[in-house]
Design an enzyme around this catalytic site. Structure first.
Site, PDB file in Angstrom:
ATOM      1  N   ARG A  81       0.809  -1.223   0.000  1.00  0.00           N
ATOM      2  CA  ARG A  81       0.000   0.000   0.000  1.00  0.00           C
ATOM      3  C   ARG A  81       0.839   1.268   0.000  1.00  0.00           C
ATOM      4  O   ARG A  81       0.313   2.358  -0.235  1.00  0.00           O
ATOM      5  CB  ARG A  81      -0.923   0.005   1.221  1.00  0.00           C
ATOM      6  CG  ARG A  81      -2.060  -0.998   1.117  1.00  0.00           C
ATOM      7  CD  ARG A  81      -2.920  -0.996   2.366  1.00  0.00           C
ATOM      8  NE  ARG A  81      -2.188  -1.460   3.521  1.00  0.00           N
ATOM      9  CZ  ARG A  81      -2.710  -1.599   4.731  1.00  0.00           C
ATOM     10  NH1 ARG A  81      -3.974  -1.271   4.944  1.00  0.00           N
ATOM     11  NH2 ARG A  81      -1.982  -2.055   5.738  1.00  0.00           N
ATOM     12  N   GLU A  86      -3.971  -1.809  -3.363  1.00  0.00           N
ATOM     13  CA  GLU A  86      -4.757  -2.542  -2.375  1.00  0.00           C
ATOM     14  C   GLU A  86      -5.196  -3.873  -2.972  1.00  0.00           C
ATOM     15  O   GLU A  86      -5.389  -3.996  -4.187  1.00  0.00           O
ATOM     16  CB  GLU A  86      -5.997  -1.727  -1.978  1.00  0.00           C
ATOM     17  CG  GLU A  86      -5.694  -0.342  -1.411  1.00  0.00           C
ATOM     18  CD  GLU A  86      -5.396  -0.371   0.070  1.00  0.00           C
ATOM     19  OE1 GLU A  86      -5.516  -1.461   0.671  1.00  0.00           O
ATOM     20  OE2 GLU A  86      -5.063   0.689   0.626  1.00  0.00           O
ATOM     21  N   PHE A  87      -5.417  -4.845  -2.103  1.00  0.00           N
ATOM     22  CA  PHE A  87      -5.821  -6.171  -2.578  1.00  0.00           C
ATOM     23  C   PHE A  87      -7.210  -6.166  -3.217  1.00  0.00           C
ATOM     24  O   PHE A  87      -7.511  -6.998  -4.065  1.00  0.00           O
ATOM     25  CB  PHE A  87      -5.800  -7.178  -1.425  1.00  0.00           C
ATOM     26  CG  PHE A  87      -4.431  -7.434  -0.851  1.00  0.00           C
ATOM     27  CD1 PHE A  87      -3.282  -7.165  -1.590  1.00  0.00           C
ATOM     28  CD2 PHE A  87      -4.296  -7.949   0.430  1.00  0.00           C
ATOM     29  CE1 PHE A  87      -2.023  -7.400  -1.050  1.00  0.00           C
ATOM     30  CE2 PHE A  87      -3.041  -8.195   0.967  1.00  0.00           C
ATOM     31  CZ  PHE A  87      -1.901  -7.911   0.229  1.00  0.00           C
ATOM     32  N   HIS A  89       6.039 -28.045  11.047  1.00  0.00           N
ATOM     33  CA  HIS A  89       7.460 -28.360  11.195  1.00  0.00           C
ATOM     34  C   HIS A  89       7.695 -29.739  11.804  1.00  0.00           C
ATOM     35  O   HIS A  89       8.414 -30.577  11.250  1.00  0.00           O
ATOM     36  CB  HIS A  89       8.156 -27.321  12.082  1.00  0.00           C
ATOM     37  CG  HIS A  89       8.090 -25.924  11.555  1.00  0.00           C
ATOM     38  ND1 HIS A  89       7.983 -25.631  10.217  1.00  0.00           N
ATOM     39  CD2 HIS A  89       8.132 -24.728  12.192  1.00  0.00           C
ATOM     40  CE1 HIS A  89       7.951 -24.312  10.060  1.00  0.00           C
ATOM     41  NE2 HIS A  89       8.041 -23.751  11.238  1.00  0.00           N
ATOM     42  N   LYS A  97       7.864 -22.085  24.074  1.00  0.00           N
ATOM     43  CA  LYS A  97       8.576 -20.817  24.212  1.00  0.00           C
ATOM     44  C   LYS A  97       8.979 -20.613  25.665  1.00  0.00           C
ATOM     45  O   LYS A  97       8.406 -21.207  26.576  1.00  0.00           O
ATOM     46  CB  LYS A  97       7.699 -19.662  23.724  1.00  0.00           C
ATOM     47  CG  LYS A  97       7.420 -19.705  22.221  1.00  0.00           C
ATOM     48  CD  LYS A  97       6.628 -18.502  21.764  1.00  0.00           C
ATOM     49  CE  LYS A  97       6.429 -18.513  20.256  1.00  0.00           C
ATOM     50  NZ  LYS A  97       7.712 -18.347  19.532  1.00  0.00           N
TER      51      LYS A  97
END
Length: 511
Positions: free
Chosen positions: A66, A108-109, A265, A363
């Site tokens: 954008r 823009e999309f 993963h 984490k």
């Protein structure tokens, strides 16, 4: 453009049928070019490929976002990213040639005119740069925008390739958030691009050590005869991070560790570890064997006893006061998303009958490490008294994916001295010590494979759906259980994970 010799180039194979793996005339169009992935990984990888002599003069990099940038503004952004994150040295002549073919399209999309401008830019590159109608579209954007962008590519004619041209689309994980959404996503993408033109990026599969699993197993007689339930007790696959969610709090809420990394993963690592020998390394043969393994995976009957989940609390880690998951900026304080997930999976095949695979990801754990630990059964100890082997554990082969890529073998050896005492020792192989060639960054290999149309490292939708079939029952069970257990930062997860292993008479390996 300067070129690294084939002997020093980790991405060039002098016997490869694809002209030493040098990409042909083409462009890479990046949607979401202002994001971290593009800045830290994609743009530097493109430069590194050019610096290694693997991109032709007829290559162009196109950004779509954008921002109200001109071509030269985008060029400055690329240059800054390259200088900060590229792995190869700065080369002014390489940069000059690459920068001449950098383009930017502001839009823009949901704006037809924006994609019409992109189409005009692509046509100009075909005519002036010589990209020859070959274009890959990298969707480094949220999955919710995939449908809109794909439909715009179809409407504008950007997805249409001539008989000697290619149009490919690259999508980043997550590939949906469950089986149903992944199917919807796949239907959208494959309604515009044929299956062979869809490349689903799992950057772990581009890592050198992950691919070395295939070499370790199938290029050596030493390991494959032992790679079965006769000798292997269990397998542990770990992906641990020592950091919190940081700026990803908004993304992580509602996703959690299992959806974020186990579904893709870790299940891919499981498939590569457990698969049968493929007929060849062609994409179809590799996928066939991985799909067989994933279809044979069984979720534990008692999910409560054979899974664990947790959220990291606040506290001290490494001499630093850290914030708990629920107190991270932008986090929903009532979130039930897990930052730690562990589970036992079984594979219903003759090779793996009775060998559990334990997967864990989290984490704020003890250290950053990803590894596959193949733990062998104990040897009969008729020759040794119990006191002589009290310090002897189980033999193990550990494949380190990151960091310090390599392989460690743990076995028993006699302690020097007059008595007979046996204890564990290790033999270690490290990529950095054994080879002078530098390992390519995962995104270098994967982007090059996209431009070459070489798909073995990219999962097809069948693999994605099989992975969700494994994970969905576990996540659904967790969502009915309320809040996850809290665990202290810097530890190896909640106590329920240790209890899960103890029920099987085993314990987690400390990396």
């Amino acid at each position: 453009m300067s070129k690294i010799s084939a002997g020093n180039n980790p991405l060039r194979d002098p016997d490869d049928r694809r002209l030493n793996r040098i990409a042909g005339p083409s462009s890479l169009v990046i949607f979401g070019v202002t994001g971290d992935l593009s800045r830290k990984k994609l743009m530097p990888a493109v430069y590194d490929l050019a610096n290694r002599g693997l991109l032709p003069a007829g290559f162009s990099l196109v950004g779509f976002a954008r921002r109200e940038w001109k071509n030269q503004d985008f060029g400055k952004v690329v240059k800054e990213a390259v200088k900060q994150y590229a792995r190869t040295p700065w080369n002014e002549s390489v940069w000059k040639q690459l920068s001449e073919n950098i383009r930017f399209v502001s839009g823009e999309f949901d704006d037809d005119a924006s994609f019409d401008r992109l189409k005009a830019t692509i046509d100009e590159l075909d005519a002036k740069v010589g990209t020859n109608g070959n274009h890959a579209f990298y969707l480094s954007i949220p999955p919710k925008a995939f449908a809109q962008v794909c439909q715009q590519l179809k409407r504008s004619g950007l997805a249409d390739a001539g008989p000697d041209e290619f149009r490919r689309v690259v999508i980043e994980k997550p590939f949906g958030h469950d089986l149903e959404s992944s199917r919807r996503l796949n239907d959208v993408v494959e309604s515009v691009f044929p299956p062979d033109s869809v490349f689903r990026i799992d950057h772990y599969l581009g890592k050198e050590t992950v691919q070395n699993i295939l070499a370790l197993r199938f290029a050596n007689m030493l390991f494959e005869p032992l790679w079965n339930s006769n000798y292997i007790d269990h397998v542990q696959i770990t992906m641990a991070e020592d950091i919190g969610v940081g700026g990803r709090a908004g993304y992580y809420d509602g996703i959690g560790a299992a959806r974020d990394v186990i579904q893709n993963h870790l299940l891919q690592l499981l498939a590569l570890t457990a698969m049968e020998e493929p007929v060849s390394f062609d994409a179809a043969d590799l996928r066939a064997e991985k799909e067989k393994v994933l279809s044979a995976v069984r979720v534990p009957k008692d999910i409560a006893k054979h899974t664990a989940r947790g959220q990291y609390a606040g506290g001290w880690q490494g001499g630093e006061q850290v914030t708990g998951f629920l107190d991270e900026d932008g986090m929903n304080p009532k979130s039930v998303s897990e930052t730690y997930a562990a589970m036992r999976l079984d594979i219903n095949t003759r090779r793996w009958a009775g060998v559990p695979f334990y997967l864990r990801a989290g984490k704020r754990l003890g250290r950053r490490v990803t590894e596959i630990a193949v733990v062998f059964k104990r040897a009969p100890q008729q020759l040794f008294a119990e006191s002589q082997t009290s310090a002897l554990g189980q033999n193990a082969l550990v494949i380190r994916v990151q960091p310090d890529e390599g392989i460690t073998i743990r076995f028993g050896s006699k302690v020097p001295g007059v008595g007979m005492q046996v204890r564990d020792v290790t033999m270690d192989f490290g990529y950095g010590h054994a080879f002078t060639e530098a390992s390519p960054e995962a995104y270098e290999r994967l982007i090059l494979d996209v431009l070459l149309g070489d798909p073995p490292l990219f999962p097809r939708h069948e693999e994605v759906e099989l992975s969700w079939k494994i994970l969905d029952p576990i996540v659904s069970f967790w969502e009915k259980k309320g809040k996850p257990e809290q665990y202290r930062p810097g530890t190896w997860g909640p106590s329920s994970a240790d209890e899960m292993m103890a029920r099987d008479g085993r314990e987690w390996r400390i990396p």
